[in-house]
Scaffold this motif. Structure first.
Motif, PDB file in Angstrom:
ATOM      1  N   LYS A 107       0.826  -1.209   0.000  1.00 40.34           N
ATOM      2  CA  LYS A 107       0.000   0.000   0.000  1.00 40.34           C
ATOM      3  C   LYS A 107       0.860   1.259   0.000  1.00 40.34           C
ATOM      4  CE  LYS A 107      -3.937  -2.345   1.613  1.00 40.34           C
ATOM      5  NZ  LYS A 107      -4.518  -3.066   2.699  1.00 40.34           N
ATOM      6  N   VAL A 108       1.865   1.278   0.860  1.00 40.70           N
ATOM      7  CA  VAL A 108       2.735   2.458   0.937  1.00 40.70           C
ATOM      8  C   VAL A 108       3.439   2.674  -0.404  1.00 40.70           C
ATOM      9  CG1 VAL A 108       4.757   3.446   2.059  1.00 40.70           C
ATOM     10  CG2 VAL A 108       3.070   2.222   3.418  1.00 40.70           C
ATOM     11  N   ASN A 109       4.039   1.594  -0.940  1.00 38.03           N
ATOM     12  CA  ASN A 109       4.778   1.728  -2.199  1.00 38.03           C
ATOM     13  C   ASN A 109       3.875   2.124  -3.358  1.00 38.03           C
ATOM     14  OD1 ASN A 109       7.109   1.109  -0.906  1.00 38.03           O
ATOM     15  ND2 ASN A 109       7.116  -1.044  -1.485  1.00 38.03           N
ATOM     16  N   SER A 110       2.648   1.598  -3.360  1.00 37.16           N
ATOM     17  CA  SER A 110       1.719   1.941  -4.431  1.00 37.16           C
ATOM     18  C   SER A 110       1.406   3.431  -4.408  1.00 37.16           C
ATOM     19  CB  SER A 110       0.415   1.167  -4.281  1.00 37.16           C
ATOM     20  OG  SER A 110       0.684  -0.199  -4.306  1.00 37.16           O
ATOM     21  N   HIS A 111       1.149   3.960  -3.211  1.00 35.63           N
ATOM     22  CA  HIS A 111       0.878   5.395  -3.082  1.00 35.63           C
ATOM     23  C   HIS A 111       2.056   6.200  -3.635  1.00 35.63           C
ATOM     24  CE1 HIS A 111      -2.415   4.272  -0.403  1.00 35.63           C
ATOM     25  NE2 HIS A 111      -2.827   5.518  -0.466  1.00 35.63           N
ATOM     26  N   LEU A 112       3.269   5.784  -3.257  1.00 37.58           N
ATOM     27  CA  LEU A 112       4.458   6.526  -3.703  1.00 37.58           C
ATOM     28  C   LEU A 112       4.581   6.476  -5.229  1.00 37.58           C
ATOM     29  CD1 LEU A 112       6.975   5.356  -0.971  1.00 37.58           C
ATOM     30  CD2 LEU A 112       6.068   7.659  -1.253  1.00 37.58           C
ATOM     31  N   LYS A 113       4.307   5.301  -5.801  1.00 38.29           N
ATOM     32  CA  LYS A 113       4.420   5.177  -7.248  1.00 38.29           C
ATOM     33  C   LYS A 113       3.396   6.056  -7.965  1.00 38.29           C
ATOM     34  CE  LYS A 113       3.743   1.962 -11.102  1.00 38.29           C
ATOM     35  NZ  LYS A 113       4.591   2.721 -12.018  1.00 38.29           N
ATOM     36  N   LEU A 114       2.173   6.076  -7.420  1.00 37.70           N
ATOM     37  CA  LEU A 114       1.122   6.865  -8.066  1.00 37.70           C
ATOM     38  C   LEU A 114       1.488   8.347  -8.073  1.00 37.70           C
ATOM     39  CD1 LEU A 114      -2.043   5.093  -6.635  1.00 37.70           C
ATOM     40  CD2 LEU A 114      -1.181   5.009  -8.970  1.00 37.70           C
ATOM     41  N   VAL A 115       2.018   8.821  -6.933  1.00 37.93           N
ATOM     42  CA  VAL A 115       2.413  10.233  -6.857  1.00 37.93           C
ATOM     43  C   VAL A 115       3.569  10.504  -7.821  1.00 37.93           C
ATOM     44  CG1 VAL A 115       3.453  11.982  -5.374  1.00 37.93           C
ATOM     45  CG2 VAL A 115       1.587  10.584  -4.506  1.00 37.93           C
ATOM     46  N   ALA A 116       4.555   9.606  -7.829  1.00 44.94           N
ATOM     47  CA  ALA A 116       5.713   9.789  -8.710  1.00 44.94           C
ATOM     48  C   ALA A 116       5.282   9.814 -10.177  1.00 44.94           C
ATOM     49  CB  ALA A 116       6.726   8.674  -8.477  1.00 44.94           C
ATOM     50  N   ASP A 117       4.300   8.976 -10.535  1.00 45.66           N
ATOM     51  CA  ASP A 117       3.825   8.935 -11.922  1.00 45.66           C
ATOM     52  C   ASP A 117       3.227  10.272 -12.345  1.00 45.66           C
ATOM     53  OD1 ASP A 117       4.673   6.399 -12.232  1.00 45.66           O
ATOM     54  OD2 ASP A 117       2.699   5.449 -12.340  1.00 45.66           O
ATOM     55  N   VAL A 118       2.504  10.930 -11.434  1.00 52.96           N
ATOM     56  CA  VAL A 118       1.912  12.229 -11.792  1.00 52.96           C
ATOM     57  C   VAL A 118       3.011  13.292 -11.902  1.00 52.96           C
ATOM     58  CG1 VAL A 118       0.221  13.984 -11.170  1.00 52.96           C
ATOM     59  CG2 VAL A 118      -0.249  11.601 -10.679  1.00 52.96           C
ATOM     60  N   TYR A 119       4.007  13.209 -11.018  1.00 53.30           N
ATOM     61  CA  TYR A 119       5.127  14.165 -11.077  1.00 53.30           C
ATOM     62  C   TYR A 119       5.889  14.053 -12.401  1.00 53.30           C
ATOM     63  CZ  TYR A 119       5.279  16.428  -6.510  1.00 53.30           C
ATOM     64  OH  TYR A 119       5.007  17.218  -5.430  1.00 53.30           O
ATOM     65  N   LYS A 120       5.794  12.872 -13.049  1.00 48.08           N
ATOM     66  CA  LYS A 120       6.493  12.702 -14.326  1.00 48.08           C
ATOM     67  C   LYS A 120       5.800  13.446 -15.457  1.00 48.08           C
ATOM     68  CE  LYS A 120       8.334   8.154 -13.460  1.00 48.08           C
ATOM     69  NZ  LYS A 120       7.908   6.751 -13.591  1.00 48.08           N
ATOM     70  N   ILE A 121       4.479  13.638 -15.363  1.00 45.66           N
ATOM     71  CA  ILE A 121       3.775  14.230 -16.499  1.00 45.66           C
ATOM     72  C   ILE A 121       3.252  15.636 -16.226  1.00 45.66           C
ATOM     73  CG2 ILE A 121       3.120  12.009 -17.518  1.00 45.66           C
ATOM     74  CD1 ILE A 121       0.330  12.393 -16.317  1.00 45.66           C
ATOM     75  N   LEU A 122       3.278  16.085 -14.971  1.00 43.30           N
ATOM     76  CA  LEU A 122       2.795  17.436 -14.671  1.00 43.30           C
ATOM     77  C   LEU A 122       3.801  18.163 -13.770  1.00 43.30           C
ATOM     78  CD1 LEU A 122      -1.010  16.879 -13.903  1.00 43.30           C
ATOM     79  CD2 LEU A 122      -0.060  18.220 -15.777  1.00 43.30           C
ATOM     80  N   PRO A 123       3.995  19.464 -13.990  1.00 45.10           N
ATOM     81  CA  PRO A 123       4.924  20.228 -13.135  1.00 45.10           C
ATOM     82  C   PRO A 123       4.263  20.605 -11.808  1.00 45.10           C
ATOM     83  CG  PRO A 123       4.033  21.649 -14.845  1.00 45.10           C
ATOM     84  CD  PRO A 123       3.439  20.282 -15.081  1.00 45.10           C
ATOM     85  N   ILE A 124       4.105  19.615 -10.942  1.00 42.66           N
ATOM     86  CA  ILE A 124       3.428  19.816  -9.656  1.00 42.66           C
ATOM     87  C   ILE A 124       4.274  20.745  -8.777  1.00 42.66           C
ATOM     88  CG2 ILE A 124       2.528  18.680  -7.594  1.00 42.66           C
ATOM     89  CD1 ILE A 124       1.067  17.744 -10.040  1.00 42.66           C
TER      90      ILE A 124
END
Ligand SMILES: [Zn+2]
Length: 410
Positions: free
Chosen positions: A131-148
């Motif tokens: 669960k923890v790693n999945s959350h981290l991956k999901l956030v990282a994936d958005v950081y790859k495509i949007l300038p958060i």
């Protein structure tokens, strides 16, 4: 929405100008690096003008909601189902291992050491770690495509520090009395196990309210003056139809164990992203109800991002985490004494489990495959598209990964 990445790999503001994107693609000035969400990379130098974007994360143990917003519009929205099969799979594995010990078996070399726990303090059960790693991956994936520029995470449904010490000060505690009442309410509901304390849930009424044992004037808004009642019992009591058989609300129940996963996630985020801040579920709920929004994880995430009224995207990315491998060598139950091999062919006619395929203009996933070349294809939520379709009618869109993504109209 088309997500754009600069030549150097930095995310830029996304675009809705599909005509321009098509034109650039035809001229070979951009290349597609991801189909879903559709992401392109420029091959020429560009300016890097960006606006502030906040990413809100509705962390959860079954479903995660994400929403990236500017002040005026939503740029990304997703809902992700996490794996829930891990506890069960490990229990089954343990059972197999135990039954093997009482059997006479040939010697097999150990394949890898799975007996070592990480020496660091942060060891979690495999299901929590996923669960923890999945959350981290999901956030990282958005950081790859949007300038958060900012990240906000909901860490718990209520703020226990604020309840224990109402006079606590600090910038993050500057909020009105009304919000404080919402906080206490969420706590009381949690303390009472989200169950009516009069009928213990027998009325089947799903609407829960908090009842003041002594009037608010006399007893105040402290948790020990509040108790959870369903609407049926609450109304009946105030109509004088029933007598409540209750003790005064319990004193503080330890909230320490609550939300281990969300706290671990938040602490790991802090190590990677400097601009992360936290919020609580009662604030999200207050914002959502005040703005008359429907309750979904993506909408909650939009409220968490701080721009509840940003123009919705209209599209939502549905995602699902799935297991990578089944390494069992044999089927569990031998039939007539014969232990059947579990090694089904990985590829059937070039397709494997969870590949994204196109069938009659519909995008769906391989959920089952037969060596005869026929497939069970479904949408991510399990809706069947075809129970047994021949491989010739399918076209491969994306190879499987442990995170499946599907685009849906919201
Ligand atoms: Zn009740």
């Amino acid at each position: 929405m088309v997500y754009v990445i600069s030549r150097e790999g930095q995310p830029l503001m996304p675009t809705t100008r599909h005509g321009k994107v098509k034109h650039l693609l035809r001229e070979g000035k951009v290349k597609v690096i991801k189909r879903c969400p559709f992401t392109i990379q420029l091959t020429y130098e560009s300016t890097t003008h960006t606006q502030p974007i906040t990413l809100g994360v509705d962390a959860g143990s079954k479903t995660v909601g994400l929403s990236a917003t500017t002040e005026t519009e939503e740029l990304y929205a997703s809902e992700t189902k996490l794996r829930t099969d891990i506890v069960e799979l490990l229990a089954t594995k343990r059972q197999y291992r135990r039954s093997k010990r009482s059997r006479k078996t040939r010697y097999r070399k150990p394949r890898f050491s799975n007996r070592v726990r990480s020496k660091n303090k942060g060891w979690f059960a495999p299901s929590v770690e996923h669960k923890v790693n999945s959350h981290l991956k999901l956030v990282a994936d958005v950081y790859k495509i949007l300038p958060i520029t900012e990240l906000v995470v909901e860490v718990a449904s209520f703020d226990i520090q604020k309840i224990k010490n109402p006079n606590i000060s600090g910038a993050e505690y500057q909020q009105g009395e009304k919000l404080d009442a919402w906080n206490v309410r969420e706590y009381v509901l949690w303390r009472d196990g989200h169950t009516c304390q009069h009928c213990k849930g027998k009325s089947k009424d799903k609407i829960l309210q908090t009842h003041h044992l002594e009037s608010r004037k006399v007893g105040g808004d402290a948790p020990n003056n509040l108790v959870t009642l369903c609407k049926t019992c609450h109304d009946a009591y105030h109509a004088g139809k029933i007598q409540l058989n209750l003790k005064r609300g319990a004193s503080f129940r330890d909230a320490a164990f609550m939300g281990i996963m969300r706290w671990a996630f938040y602490n790991k985020l802090k190590e990677v992203y400097p601009n992360v801040s936290m919020t609580y579920g009662y604030i999200t709920k207050h914002v959502r109800i005040n703005n008359d929004l429907e309750k979904t994880h993506a909408v909650d995430a939009r409220c968490i991002s701080g721009h509840p009224l940003a123009e919705p995207l209209g599209v939502i990315y549905n995602q699902k985490f799935v297991r990578c491998n089944n390494r069992s060598l044999h089927k569990a139950n031998p039939k007539k004494g014969v232990r059947k091999s579990n090694q089904a062919p990985r590829y059937v006619q070039g397709y494997q489990l969870f590949d994204k395929v196109k069938f009659e203009d519909k995008e769906c996933f391989v959920f089952g495959r037969r060596s005869s070349g026929y497939f069970d294809i479904r949408l991510l939520d399990g809706t069947s598209v075809h129970k047994s379709v021949g491989y010739k009618k399918l076209r491969l869109l994306e190879q499987r990964s442990s995170l499946l993504t599907e685009r849906r109209q919201a």
